[in-house]
Motif scaffolding. Sequence first.
Motif, PDB file in Angstrom:
ATOM      1  N   MET A  63       3.130  -6.793  -2.827  1.00  0.00           N
ATOM      2  CA  MET A  63       2.417  -5.526  -2.940  1.00  0.00           C
ATOM      3  C   MET A  63       0.931  -5.747  -3.213  1.00  0.00           C
ATOM      4  O   MET A  63       0.073  -5.037  -2.683  1.00  0.00           O
ATOM      5  CB  MET A  63       3.031  -4.681  -4.056  1.00  0.00           C
ATOM      6  CG  MET A  63       4.420  -4.154  -3.732  1.00  0.00           C
ATOM      7  SD  MET A  63       4.450  -3.084  -2.274  1.00  0.00           S
ATOM      8  CE  MET A  63       3.517  -1.678  -2.854  1.00  0.00           C
ATOM      9  N   ALA A  64       0.639  -6.761  -4.040  1.00  0.00           N
ATOM     10  CA  ALA A  64      -0.766  -7.072  -4.310  1.00  0.00           C
ATOM     11  C   ALA A  64      -1.474  -7.517  -3.030  1.00  0.00           C
ATOM     12  O   ALA A  64      -2.614  -7.122  -2.755  1.00  0.00           O
ATOM     13  CB  ALA A  64      -0.862  -8.172  -5.365  1.00  0.00           C
ATOM     14  N   GLY A  65      -0.798  -8.331  -2.233  1.00  0.00           N
ATOM     15  CA  GLY A  65      -1.388  -8.771  -0.977  1.00  0.00           C
ATOM     16  C   GLY A  65      -1.632  -7.630  -0.013  1.00  0.00           C
ATOM     17  O   GLY A  65      -2.660  -7.586   0.680  1.00  0.00           O
ATOM     18  N   ASN A  66      -0.697  -6.678   0.037  1.00  0.00           N
ATOM     19  CA  ASN A  66      -0.864  -5.522   0.923  1.00  0.00           C
ATOM     20  C   ASN A  66      -2.049  -4.653   0.512  1.00  0.00           C
ATOM     21  O   ASN A  66      -2.834  -4.216   1.350  1.00  0.00           O
ATOM     22  CB  ASN A  66       0.416  -4.678   0.928  1.00  0.00           C
ATOM     23  CG  ASN A  66       1.569  -5.385   1.616  1.00  0.00           C
ATOM     24  OD1 ASN A  66       1.361  -6.239   2.475  1.00  0.00           O
ATOM     25  ND2 ASN A  66       2.788  -5.047   1.238  1.00  0.00           N
ATOM     26  N   VAL A  67      -2.174  -4.410  -0.786  1.00  0.00           N
ATOM     27  CA  VAL A  67      -3.307  -3.619  -1.278  1.00  0.00           C
ATOM     28  C   VAL A  67      -4.620  -4.340  -0.994  1.00  0.00           C
ATOM     29  O   VAL A  67      -5.616  -3.730  -0.574  1.00  0.00           O
ATOM     30  CB  VAL A  67      -3.155  -3.328  -2.784  1.00  0.00           C
ATOM     31  CG1 VAL A  67      -4.452  -2.763  -3.360  1.00  0.00           C
ATOM     32  CG2 VAL A  67      -2.031  -2.351  -3.020  1.00  0.00           C
ATOM     33  N   GLY A  68      -4.612  -5.659  -1.225  1.00  0.00           N
ATOM     34  CA  GLY A  68      -5.815  -6.437  -0.951  1.00  0.00           C
ATOM     35  C   GLY A  68      -6.216  -6.391   0.508  1.00  0.00           C
ATOM     36  O   GLY A  68      -7.393  -6.245   0.844  1.00  0.00           O
ATOM     37  N   THR A  69      -5.236  -6.494   1.400  1.00  0.00           N
ATOM     38  CA  THR A  69      -5.520  -6.434   2.835  1.00  0.00           C
ATOM     39  C   THR A  69      -6.090  -5.077   3.222  1.00  0.00           C
ATOM     40  O   THR A  69      -7.043  -4.984   4.011  1.00  0.00           O
ATOM     41  CB  THR A  69      -4.240  -6.706   3.639  1.00  0.00           C
ATOM     42  OG1 THR A  69      -3.750  -8.016   3.313  1.00  0.00           O
ATOM     43  CG2 THR A  69      -4.510  -6.633   5.133  1.00  0.00           C
ATOM     44  N   GLN A  70      -5.520  -4.001   2.661  1.00  0.00           N
ATOM     45  CA  GLN A  70      -6.014  -2.661   2.969  1.00  0.00           C
ATOM     46  C   GLN A  70      -7.458  -2.484   2.510  1.00  0.00           C
ATOM     47  O   GLN A  70      -8.315  -2.003   3.263  1.00  0.00           O
ATOM     48  CB  GLN A  70      -5.118  -1.616   2.302  1.00  0.00           C
ATOM     49  CG  GLN A  70      -3.733  -1.507   2.923  1.00  0.00           C
ATOM     50  CD  GLN A  70      -2.830  -0.555   2.158  1.00  0.00           C
ATOM     51  OE1 GLN A  70      -3.099  -0.230   0.995  1.00  0.00           O
ATOM     52  NE2 GLN A  70      -1.764  -0.106   2.799  1.00  0.00           N
ATOM     53  N   SER A  71      -7.743  -2.877   1.264  1.00  0.00           N
ATOM     54  CA  SER A  71      -9.101  -2.724   0.728  1.00  0.00           C
ATOM     55  C   SER A  71     -10.093  -3.572   1.502  1.00  0.00           C
ATOM     56  O   SER A  71     -11.198  -3.114   1.833  1.00  0.00           O
ATOM     57  CB  SER A  71      -9.128  -3.117  -0.762  1.00  0.00           C
ATOM     58  OG  SER A  71      -8.333  -2.249  -1.530  1.00  0.00           O
ATOM     59  N   ALA A  72      -9.719  -4.813   1.816  1.00  0.00           N
ATOM     60  CA  ALA A  72     -10.618  -5.700   2.554  1.00  0.00           C
ATOM     61  C   ALA A  72     -10.913  -5.145   3.941  1.00  0.00           C
ATOM     62  O   ALA A  72     -12.064  -5.174   4.406  1.00  0.00           O
ATOM     63  CB  ALA A  72     -10.008  -7.092   2.659  1.00  0.00           C
ATOM     64  N   THR A  73      -9.882  -4.621   4.610  1.00  0.00           N
ATOM     65  CA  THR A  73     -10.070  -4.067   5.953  1.00  0.00           C
ATOM     66  C   THR A  73     -11.017  -2.876   5.929  1.00  0.00           C
ATOM     67  O   THR A  73     -11.907  -2.750   6.786  1.00  0.00           O
ATOM     68  CB  THR A  73      -8.720  -3.645   6.552  1.00  0.00           C
ATOM     69  OG1 THR A  73      -7.840  -4.779   6.582  1.00  0.00           O
ATOM     70  CG2 THR A  73      -8.886  -3.103   7.954  1.00  0.00           C
ATOM     71  N   ILE A  74     -10.837  -1.993   4.957  1.00  0.00           N
ATOM     72  CA  ILE A  74     -11.690  -0.800   4.849  1.00  0.00           C
ATOM     73  C   ILE A  74     -13.142  -1.191   4.615  1.00  0.00           C
ATOM     74  O   ILE A  74     -14.066  -0.673   5.257  1.00  0.00           O
ATOM     75  CB  ILE A  74     -11.182   0.114   3.711  1.00  0.00           C
ATOM     76  CG1 ILE A  74      -9.857   0.745   4.109  1.00  0.00           C
ATOM     77  CG2 ILE A  74     -12.214   1.187   3.376  1.00  0.00           C
ATOM     78  CD1 ILE A  74      -9.161   1.481   2.982  1.00  0.00           C
ATOM     79  N   VAL A  75     -13.377  -2.138   3.703  1.00  0.00           N
ATOM     80  CA  VAL A  75     -14.752  -2.530   3.371  1.00  0.00           C
ATOM     81  C   VAL A  75     -15.399  -3.298   4.523  1.00  0.00           C
ATOM     82  O   VAL A  75     -16.552  -3.043   4.878  1.00  0.00           O
ATOM     83  CB  VAL A  75     -14.776  -3.364   2.074  1.00  0.00           C
ATOM     84  CG1 VAL A  75     -16.197  -3.848   1.777  1.00  0.00           C
ATOM     85  CG2 VAL A  75     -14.255  -2.547   0.899  1.00  0.00           C
ATOM     86  N   VAL A  76     -14.658  -4.237   5.105  1.00  0.00           N
ATOM     87  CA  VAL A  76     -15.213  -5.024   6.213  1.00  0.00           C
ATOM     88  C   VAL A  76     -15.572  -4.129   7.385  1.00  0.00           C
ATOM     89  O   VAL A  76     -16.656  -4.243   7.972  1.00  0.00           O
ATOM     90  CB  VAL A  76     -14.209  -6.121   6.650  1.00  0.00           C
ATOM     91  CG1 VAL A  76     -14.644  -6.743   7.982  1.00  0.00           C
ATOM     92  CG2 VAL A  76     -14.096  -7.199   5.594  1.00  0.00           C
ATOM     93  N   ARG A  77     -14.681  -3.223   7.743  1.00  0.00           N
ATOM     94  CA  ARG A  77     -14.957  -2.329   8.880  1.00  0.00           C
ATOM     95  C   ARG A  77     -16.092  -1.361   8.539  1.00  0.00           C
ATOM     96  O   ARG A  77     -16.911  -1.026   9.400  1.00  0.00           O
ATOM     97  CB  ARG A  77     -13.691  -1.546   9.249  1.00  0.00           C
ATOM     98  CG  ARG A  77     -13.810  -0.847  10.579  1.00  0.00           C
ATOM     99  CD  ARG A  77     -13.925  -1.835  11.710  1.00  0.00           C
ATOM    100  NE  ARG A  77     -14.457  -1.219  12.929  1.00  0.00           N
ATOM    101  CZ  ARG A  77     -15.409  -1.731  13.648  1.00  0.00           C
ATOM    102  NH1 ARG A  77     -15.963  -2.874  13.295  1.00  0.00           N
ATOM    103  NH2 ARG A  77     -15.843  -1.144  14.737  1.00  0.00           N
ATOM    104  N   GLY A  78     -16.141  -0.903   7.280  1.00  0.00           N
ATOM    105  CA  GLY A  78     -17.228  -0.019   6.860  1.00  0.00           C
ATOM    106  C   GLY A  78     -18.581  -0.697   6.935  1.00  0.00           C
ATOM    107  O   GLY A  78     -19.575  -0.093   7.354  1.00  0.00           O
ATOM    108  N   LEU A  79     -18.633  -1.975   6.549  1.00  0.00           N
ATOM    109  CA  LEU A  79     -19.885  -2.729   6.660  1.00  0.00           C
ATOM    110  C   LEU A  79     -20.277  -2.930   8.118  1.00  0.00           C
ATOM    111  O   LEU A  79     -21.458  -2.865   8.473  1.00  0.00           O
ATOM    112  CB  LEU A  79     -19.737  -4.092   5.967  1.00  0.00           C
ATOM    113  CG  LEU A  79     -19.635  -4.083   4.437  1.00  0.00           C
ATOM    114  CD1 LEU A  79     -19.267  -5.467   3.924  1.00  0.00           C
ATOM    115  CD2 LEU A  79     -20.958  -3.629   3.824  1.00  0.00           C
ATOM    116  N   ALA A  80     -19.280  -3.171   8.973  1.00  0.00           N
ATOM    117  CA  ALA A  80     -19.563  -3.423  10.391  1.00  0.00           C
ATOM    118  C   ALA A  80     -20.084  -2.171  11.091  1.00  0.00           C
ATOM    119  O   ALA A  80     -20.966  -2.254  11.950  1.00  0.00           O
ATOM    120  CB  ALA A  80     -18.308  -3.930  11.095  1.00  0.00           C
TER     121      ALA A  80
END
Length: 455
Positions: A330-347
């Motif tokens: 569950m921690a990995g899933n939350v981390g993946t979601q947050s990372a994806t949102i931030v990375v795509r937002g920066l891009a």
Amino acid sequence: MVNERDPRLLRVEDMVRRLLRHKADANLSNALEKMHAAEVAQIFQHFLPEERQEAFSLVRNREHRASILTESDSHIVRELLEPVPNEDVVPLIKELDSDDARYILETLPDERSQEIVALLDAPETEAIQDMMAYLPETAGAIMTDSYVALPEELTVNEAISQVRKASEVDYIFYVYVIDSNGCLRGVISLRQLLLADPSKTLSEIMITNVWSESVHADQEHVARVVSRYNILAIPVVDDDNVLVGIITVDDVLDVIREEATEDILKMAGTHSYQDEVTSLSARRLAWIRLPWLFFSWLGGILAAQLIYQYSDQLSKIVALAAFMPVIIGMAGNVGTQSATIVVRGLATGRIDPKSWLRVISKEVTVGTLLGICYGLLLGLLATYQFASVAWLGFVVGLAICVVMMFSALLASVLPLVLHRFRVDPAVATGPFVTTGVDVLGLLIYFNIARLFLFI
């Protein structure tokens, strides 16, 4: 949601395959001529190489053949042009705008590309060489030299007459106004031009506050500007503000799609170019993925060492081991979601690095709320399933809540830090988040267990 293919294109694909099997060359040639180039290119993606070659050879119209190439992925372009002599490629290049010609030439081996350029006429060779001089993924690399630019002293009536003569220009969204040195002075939409007083000069009716981009600007930045301000084309200028080309909205859409695909593939640790993933050998693909997977492997080794260090605790309460997969997962899933949102937002520019505190606090809040929700569910399950172990439900519930919170924190901070140091977050975020969440999650879990279970 599953991205289903267009039923009509499926039927057309079956029809083309059937005509190929029956060697109905005349009927197939006629059918391909009537189809849009983008549809032909889409169908070619699902054909075998020999089917593509045979079908492409039956397209007789030179302009249509050239358009199909520009709509196809680079590995398909290389494949389709491989048996075509250079002398037959040259007429296809002549049918294209400079940006599309560059795309075709860049897909071919350097030696063959140079041979084809040498066969072109002097003006065409010079135009293409000028385009090829710009770095990849810059505004200069994707701009076209097909546009209408008129002197500022022309009257509206004279300008309309000039626009009518510009039959070779594919898209006329705006008329660009330049001075005697070719420098960009202003822009006029076609609507403004047609409705203006015929006796006025262009300098009197033009918009002087023009959005323009340097030839050296990053293509992703250009795409953000065009999409943000809803403009159909943006002029490109050199260091002296001389108008050298424009970038149209169709090229911007291609950039947005390519950049999104590139970021997704980078985060997955596969490759940054989707069409090459489908064409490279298995050995080459394995070598590309090896470094990314090494960090995950290293994280697994660290996690294994950590579990070994707490083996005494696990031996006393074996039930702790039963909840390790769900907490780390569950921690990995939350981390993946947050990372994806931030990375795509920066891009995409939707996340401003200067507002880092707001971004991080929002992701941490989301992680905490999710952690509380799943912590309550997991705590109740642990209490029911292992009723003999006091405090176990509280420990696993608290652990998953804290771990998910810190996972969201790590996954949102890391891309911002990498972006600050000019490292592509899409490349490095995935392995670091995966490794960090695994190790951090186990540390938090075991220490909470030791604190409340007195082991």
